[in-house]
Design an enzyme around this catalytic site. Structure first.
Site, PDB file in Angstrom:
ATOM      1  CE1 TYR A 142      -2.198   0.253  -2.537  1.00 18.02           C
ATOM      2  CE2 TYR A 142      -2.733   2.625  -2.808  1.00 18.02           C
ATOM      3  CZ  TYR A 142      -3.270   1.411  -2.419  1.00 18.02           C
ATOM      4  OH  TYR A 142      -4.200   1.238  -1.505  1.00 18.02           O
ATOM      5  CE  LYS A 197      -0.202   0.349   4.901  1.00 18.93           C
ATOM      6  NZ  LYS A 197      -1.209   0.650   6.210  1.00 18.93           N
ATOM      7  CE  LYS A 207      -5.332  -1.589  -3.073  1.00 19.48           C
ATOM      8  NZ  LYS A 207      -5.737  -2.999  -2.382  1.00 19.48           N
ATOM      9  CB  SER A 244      -7.281   3.168  -2.681  1.00 15.53           C
ATOM     10  OG  SER A 244      -6.909   4.296  -2.166  1.00 15.53           O
TER      11      SER A 244
END
Ligand code: NAD
Ligand code: WQD
Length: 341
Positions: A147, A83, A151, A123
């Site tokens: 990142y 993350k 997602k 996210s």
């Protein structure tokens, strides 16, 4: 039985507490890459119930199949993944491997075992630079780092899977900025090394583990010039997962043309200096800071439109900034070095 991947991590451990308190049976599947088994001991201390534990890696399909069979899970909450935005720029392949391949293997295993209910940790990062605030779920998806793209890729994979087989029950939860800790002070966020995120950094300054906070920029177009974010208490966030599971069990979900995709945020933005002041107030400790240059990749403001979560999940954040800071401080002051204290 719910299989919770990444259940020993920050958000996972808090969600395990709420699941166990609500009477669910829980099996945690975690490789402890970024967590400590002690978190699960504490979960048992809080709830009086023991989550089962299977140590394993989501990228290992056979291990996930074995875990699904052994636990007899009928739903999965999938937290496992990496993350850290900055690290994802340095090591993009680890992020695609853990987050995308890890989820792909998990989905294959679920399909093989006929487990079709999934709640996925996405996210607000998938929105990228907001073109309009507050962020609604229909805002364009344009993540700006590996990142975030990992997602987004998983979200696309889930949408394709659902289109191909609408007997899957999938919820995509887009978290804003999770902070705070369980009221007991027994579990909380325990970052390794120097924290990237604001609240754990502030906590470590307040407890004198670090000297001073760098405020990354005070020339943003915000009321005090510092970045504005939608901080959400991790316990509220955890409860959102229970609501998502409940909603997926509602037969009406059959009628959704898409995965059940919702923002989990409060709808309210606070600046860096708002957070610093609130933290000083609840902890009674000074949080010295200095203004430093902007952090590359940061945006001025980001906050959710949380209406859809209320409509579809009957969920709404209840805890405010003071409760977030107070619980963070409680955890930090009892466990100044996290689970190693
Ligand atoms: P965390 O690092 O505390 O928890 C992740 C857990 O997954 C850890 O216990 C880690 O050991 C485990 N894990 C990692 N890779 C694994 C793998 N391949 N197989 C098995 N276990 C693995 O992170 P968190 O803050 O609890 O975040 C949980 C999820 O929520 C993540 O997917 C994260 O991307 C997402 N998320 C977090 C935030 C945030 O700010 N914390 C915001 C939005 C979304
Ligand atoms: C918040 C504000 C900083 C640290 C990140 C990820 C996002 C999501 C949540 C996973 C910003 C300022 C911070 C510091 C500071 N995670 N700040 N000094 O960047 O909004 O979001 O975590 O999905 O994907 O990008 O959170 O806590 O890092 O920053 O001034 O030492 O605090 O500039 O304005 P961010 P953050």
């Amino acid at each position: 039985m719910i299989l919770v991947t990444g259940g020993a991590g920050y958000i996972g451990s808090h969600t395990c507490v709420e699941l166990l308190n609500a009477g669910f049976d829980v099996t945690v599947f975690d490789n402890f890459y970024n967590s400590n088994p002690e978190a699960l001991v504490r979960v048992e201390q809080i709830t009086g119930r023991k989550p089962e534990l299977i140590q394993g890696d989501c990228r290992d399909r056979a291990a996930v199949v074995a875990a699904l069979k052994q636990s007899q899970a009928n739903a999965v909450i999938h937290f496992a993944g990496l993350k850290a935005v900055g690290e994802s720029v340095e090591q993009p392949l680890s992020y695609y491997d853990n987050n995308v391949v890890g989820t792909l293997r998990l989905l294959e295993a679920m399909q093989e075992c006929g487990v079709k209910t999934l709640v996925f940790s996405s996210s607000a990062t998938v929105y990228g630079d907001p073109v309009q605030l507050p962020l609604t779920e229909s805002h364009p998806l344009a993540p700006t780092n590996p990142y975030g793209r990992s997602k987004w890729m998983v979200e696309e994979m889930l949408r394709d899977l659902y289109r191909s087989d609408n007997t899957f029950r999938i919820s995509i939860l887009r978290y804003f900025n999770p902070v705070g800790a369980h009221d007991s002070g027994l579990i909380g966020e325990d970052p390794q090394g120097i924290p990237n995120n604001l609240m754990p950094f502030v906590a470590q300054v307040a407890v004198k583990r670090r000297e001073i906070l760098n405020v990354w920029g005070n020339d943003y177009p915000t009321p005090d010039g510092t970045g504005v974010r939608d901080y959400i208490h991790v316990v509220d966030l955890a409860l959102g997962h229970l609501k998502a599971l409940e909603a997926l069990r509602n037969p009406q979900v059959n009628k959704f043309p898409e995965c059940l995709t919702v923002n989990l945020g409060t709808g309210r933005g606070y600046s860096v200096l708002d957070v610093v002041r609130a933290y000083e107030q609840v902890s009674g400790r000074p949080v010295p800071y200095r203004i430093a240059p902007r952090r590359p990749g940061d945006i001025a403001s980001c906050y959710a439109d949380p209406k859809r979560a209320l409509e579809l999940l009957s969920w709404q954040a209840k805890l405010g900034l003071d409760a977030m800071c107070a619980s963070s401080w409680h955890w930090q002051s009892i466990n100044p070095k996290g689970y190693q204290s």
